[in-house]
Design a protein around this motif. Structure first.
Motif, mmCIF file in Angstrom:
data_model
loop_
_atom_site.group_PDB
_atom_site.id
_atom_site.type_symbol
_atom_site.label_atom_id
_atom_site.label_comp_id
_atom_site.label_asym_id
_atom_site.label_seq_id
_atom_site.Cartn_x
_atom_site.Cartn_y
_atom_site.Cartn_z
ATOM 1 N N ALA A 185 0.327 1.370 5.759
ATOM 2 C CA ALA A 185 1.316 1.619 4.705
ATOM 3 C C ALA A 185 1.545 3.115 4.580
ATOM 4 O O ALA A 185 0.588 3.875 4.451
ATOM 5 N N ASP A 186 2.811 3.518 4.654
ATOM 6 C CA ASP A 186 3.171 4.894 4.288
ATOM 7 C C ASP A 186 3.750 4.791 2.891
ATOM 8 O O ASP A 186 4.818 4.218 2.697
ATOM 9 N N VAL A 187 3.013 5.313 1.930
ATOM 10 C CA VAL A 187 3.369 5.094 0.524
ATOM 11 C C VAL A 187 3.139 6.384 -0.263
ATOM 12 O O VAL A 187 2.486 7.303 0.217
ATOM 13 N N HIS A 188 3.632 6.384 -1.472
ATOM 14 C CA HIS A 188 3.263 7.462 -2.389
ATOM 15 C C HIS A 188 2.060 6.977 -3.196
ATOM 16 O O HIS A 188 2.000 5.809 -3.580
ATOM 17 N N LEU A 189 1.095 7.861 -3.379
ATOM 18 C CA LEU A 189 -0.117 7.485 -4.123
ATOM 19 C C LEU A 189 -0.337 8.460 -5.268
ATOM 20 O O LEU A 189 -0.069 9.658 -5.148
ATOM 21 N N ASP A 234 4.095 -8.269 8.095
ATOM 22 C CA ASP A 234 3.848 -6.955 7.504
ATOM 23 C C ASP A 234 3.372 -7.153 6.066
ATOM 24 O O ASP A 234 3.808 -8.085 5.386
ATOM 25 N N PRO A 235 2.502 -6.274 5.576
ATOM 26 C CA PRO A 235 1.988 -6.469 4.220
ATOM 27 C C PRO A 235 3.043 -6.121 3.170
ATOM 28 O O PRO A 235 3.977 -5.360 3.459
ATOM 29 N N THR A 236 2.861 -6.646 1.983
ATOM 30 C CA THR A 236 3.699 -6.217 0.853
ATOM 31 C C THR A 236 2.974 -5.056 0.172
ATOM 32 O O THR A 236 1.772 -4.838 0.391
ATOM 33 N N LEU A 237 3.706 -4.366 -0.692
ATOM 34 C CA LEU A 237 3.080 -3.262 -1.428
ATOM 35 C C LEU A 237 1.927 -3.801 -2.283
ATOM 36 O O LEU A 237 0.863 -3.165 -2.400
ATOM 37 N N ALA A 238 2.119 -4.994 -2.860
ATOM 38 C CA ALA A 238 1.071 -5.578 -3.714
ATOM 39 C C ALA A 238 -0.195 -5.850 -2.903
ATOM 40 O O ALA A 238 -1.319 -5.646 -3.390
ATOM 41 N N GLU A 239 -0.014 -6.299 -1.659
ATOM 42 C CA GLU A 239 -1.202 -6.559 -0.816
ATOM 43 C C GLU A 239 -1.937 -5.261 -0.490
ATOM 44 O O GLU A 239 -3.160 -5.207 -0.485
ATOM 45 N N ILE A 252 -6.372 4.353 -7.890
ATOM 46 C CA ILE A 252 -5.300 4.839 -6.999
ATOM 47 C C ILE A 252 -4.110 3.884 -7.110
ATOM 48 O O ILE A 252 -4.266 2.664 -6.954
ATOM 49 N N ILE A 253 -2.955 4.440 -7.388
ATOM 50 C CA ILE A 253 -1.764 3.600 -7.583
ATOM 51 C C ILE A 253 -0.744 3.917 -6.486
ATOM 52 O O ILE A 253 -0.358 5.069 -6.287
ATOM 53 N N ALA A 254 -0.323 2.844 -5.786
ATOM 54 C CA ALA A 254 0.663 2.999 -4.693
ATOM 55 C C ALA A 254 2.065 2.674 -5.194
ATOM 56 O O ALA A 254 2.242 1.762 -6.021
ATOM 57 N N SER A 255 3.044 3.424 -4.684
ATOM 58 C CA SER A 255 4.447 3.130 -5.033
ATOM 59 C C SER A 255 5.360 3.600 -3.899
ATOM 60 O O SER A 255 4.903 4.249 -2.955
ATOM 61 N N ASP A 256 6.613 3.285 -4.010
ATOM 62 C CA ASP A 256 7.677 3.771 -3.110
ATOM 63 C C ASP A 256 7.302 3.701 -1.632
ATOM 64 O O ASP A 256 7.232 4.740 -0.947
ATOM 65 N N PRO A 257 7.075 2.494 -1.122
ATOM 66 C CA PRO A 257 6.685 2.407 0.294
ATOM 67 C C PRO A 257 7.798 2.890 1.233
ATOM 68 O O PRO A 257 8.973 2.627 0.992
ATOM 69 N N ILE A 258 7.372 3.599 2.274
ATOM 70 C CA ILE A 258 8.329 4.083 3.276
ATOM 71 C C ILE A 258 8.245 3.215 4.520
ATOM 72 O O ILE A 258 9.227 2.937 5.188
ATOM 73 N N TRP A 259 7.024 2.740 4.823
ATOM 74 C CA TRP A 259 6.820 1.925 6.031
ATOM 75 C C TRP A 259 5.595 1.041 5.782
ATOM 76 O O TRP A 259 4.524 1.552 5.442
ATOM 77 N N LEU A 260 5.776 -0.271 5.935
ATOM 78 C CA LEU A 260 4.656 -1.212 5.813
ATOM 79 C C LEU A 260 4.614 -2.002 7.112
ATOM 80 O O LEU A 260 5.642 -2.544 7.540
ATOM 81 N N ALA A 261 3.465 -2.058 7.752
ATOM 82 C CA ALA A 261 3.422 -2.718 9.068
ATOM 83 C C ALA A 261 2.057 -3.333 9.312
ATOM 84 O O ALA A 261 1.047 -2.926 8.727
#
Ligand SMILES: Cc1cc2nc3c(=O)[nH]c(=O)nc-3n(C[C@H](O)[C@H](O)[C@H](O)COP(=O)(O)OP(=O)(O)OC[C@H]3O[C@@H](n4cnc5c(N)ncnc54)[C@H](O)[C@@H]3O)c2cc1C
Length: 492
Positions: A185-189, A234-239, A252-261
């Motif tokens: 996951a490429d995400v904002h944390l 591909d995973p979801t942000l929730a996963e 740690i809180i994840a948001s705004d995914p750029i790439w999930l694979a």
């Protein structure tokens, strides 16, 4: 018209290869079947040694401006710290990991290549080739569907894991696919405890790794299955969030995914990186676990190893052998070592079973508690310890007390123009400007830089290759071994 080199594939390795050959004055074409550059972050880390090599290419500042510097990696198991590896003491002008998405790395390399007068030919695919006595004849499929026949002195397959060049050479890609499934996951944390360090978190159910990309954007990876086919999507942000909640320190809180694979790990390598006038580099020759972030760096360094050798041969400065054959021997050994190390790092991270994990979690802090182990780990990660100790180019009997010895990376002196920068590949003599040194330079004016560089210490003389590795390290005044090396490779 016959061109010097056809580079197939414009990933980071093909771009490096083409840029280095163009810098050294060879005529180059780069063909890429994809219509556009990748927009994926894939390989994130550019390590110190790669930055030193990019410095020779003349492009480091652009990388430094675009990247994010990370100086430490932290391994934890629950609340327990297993290891803290710092990079800021490695002996390099670049004592850090430069975090930069692969899409950016490719953009910078592409721009650098264009500044050397070469543009990537996109939507052009290599279909097949035939290697002959003095040339390779390649067939390309152009964007309009027509075929073009190209004659080239050298063909370099930088065409990735599914390499057309490797397939056509009939080379095996021996190895395995690991029995594990991974999410990326490429995400904002928010809430990362050490936001500017790499975090490897060992948990009973698997590993979680968090890599900073910028101050707020991160790469998260975790193993989530045993490769038996249960994980396909591909995973979801929730996963991703759920895995981080279970395995991470909490908060740690994840948001705004750029790439999930979802991805799988292959560990494969060819035996030979060369067949006649055809070479393989990068993922076309070796693929491995992303643990340690060495894949792209290893490929780019393949290109730097091959480029000066091809250039010196093509420009008539050196005989083809043993220089060209040394590419496969030198880089094959590095590929082998990277494969093993990355595999080991992955297996330790995903070790399962309470007993095995408890032994690991007890032993690892003891091992990493030793300063020399941490130093060695930092030098391995940054790729500063890569060398060619068994290179077939070495001359017998040369040795220098106190090193650096043949095959080792020549120390890089801050503020000095790196050996090998410039448009003509040349060896450098690192020795006092004595009569003996000047005589040797006068005998090989085409192969040696005109002036000697400062020696690394008073007890030795060194012949340093254009890629910054020691060709010969000998006692001060021992010109015979330096001469023997030059004589063997010089064009007759
Ligand atoms: C999810 C993921 C995460 C990764 N993370 C990391 C990391 O953290 N660190 C790291 O070092 N590495 C990482 N890697 C690996 C890294 O991306 C590769 O090692 C790197 O891209 C290899 O570069 P390359 O130029 O050899 O091959 P590629 O990037 O695959 O480029 C090959 C190019 O050749 C082109 N091509 C193929 N066949 C032909 C043909 N017949 N004609 C013309 N063009 C052709 C392709 O279109 C492609 O653009 C990761 C990879 C993935 C997928």
């Amino acid at each position: 018209m016959k061109i010097d080199a056809l580079v197939v594939g414009a990933g980071p390795v093909g771009l490096t290869m083409a840029a280095e050959l163009a810098r050294y004055g060879l005529s180059v074409r780069v063909v890429e079947k994809a219509a556009q550059r990748t927009d994926k972050s894939k390989a994130l880390v550019v390590w110190s040694r790669t930055l030193e090599l990019i410095d020779r290419m003349g492009n480091t500042q652009a990388f430094l401006d675009a990247g994010f510097k990370v100086t430490g990696a932290n391994i934890e198991a629950g609340a327990k710290q297993i290891a803290h590896i710092t990079l800021d003491e490695v002996a390099s002008p670049y004592p850090f990991a430069l975090m930069i998405p692969q899409s950016e790395t490719e953009r910078l390399l592409d721009e650098h290549l264009q500044s050397l007068g070469v543009s990537v030919e996109r939507s052009v695919e290599l279909l097949r080739f035939e290697d002959g006595v003095d040339r390779v004849v390649s067939t390309l499929c152009l964007p309009n569907g027509r075929e073009e026949i190209v004659e080239n002195s050298w063909l370099i397959g930088c065409d990735g894991a599914h390499s057309t060049v490797r397939h056509q050479l009939g080379m095996g890609f021996e190895g395995d696919t690991l029995a594990s499934d991974w999410i990326l996951a490429d995400v904002h944390l928010k809430g990362v405890p050490r936001p500017s360090e790499i975090a490897i978190l060992w948990h009973a159910e698997g590993v979680l790794a968090i890599f900073p990309i910028t101050a707020t954007r991160y790469r998260v990876i975790a193993n989530v299955g045993d490769g038996s086919g249960g994980v396909k999507n591909d995973p979801t942000l929730a996963e991703v969030q759920a895995v981080m909640d279970r395995r991470g320190p909490g908060g740690i809180i994840a948001s705004d995914p750029i790439w999930l694979a979802v991805f799988h790990i292959n560990e494969r390598k060819v035996k030979d990186y060369r067949a006649g006038h055809v070479f393989l580099a990068g993922d076309a020759a070796h693929i491995h676990s992303p643990a340690g972030g060495q894949g792209m760096n290893t490929g780019m360094q393949d290109a730097c190893n091959l480029a000066w050798k091809l250039a010196m041969v093509q420009r008539g400065m050196c005989t083809a052998e043993p220089l060209l054959d040394s590419y496969s021997a030198e880089r094959g050994a590095v590929g082998e070592a990277v494969l093993k190390d990355a595999g080991r790092l992955t297996s330790v991270g995903i070790l399962s079973g309470d007993f095995k994990q408890s032994i690991r979690n007890r032993l690892a802090p003891l091992i990493f508690g030793l300063a020399p182990v941490r130093k060695a780990a930092a030098e391995k990660l940054t790729e500063l310890s890569i060398g060619y100790p068994k290179s077939p180019l070495h001359v017998e009997g040369a040795s220098v007390h106190g090193g650096p010895e043949a095959g080792e990376r020549a120390p890089v002196r801050a503020g000095e123009k790196p050996i090998g920068a410039g448009r003509t590949p040349r060896f450098a003599l690192c020795a006092e400007a004595s009569e003996g040194a000047m005589r040797l330079i006068a005998r090989y004016p085409g192969l040696l830089e005109a002036k000697p560089h400062t020696p690394y210490h008073s007890g030795g003389v060194w012949l340093v290759r254009p890629d910054g590795y020691v060709a010969v390290g000998a006692r001060a005044g021992d010109w015979a071994h330096c001469e023997a090396f030059l004589q063997r490779i010089a064009a007759k």
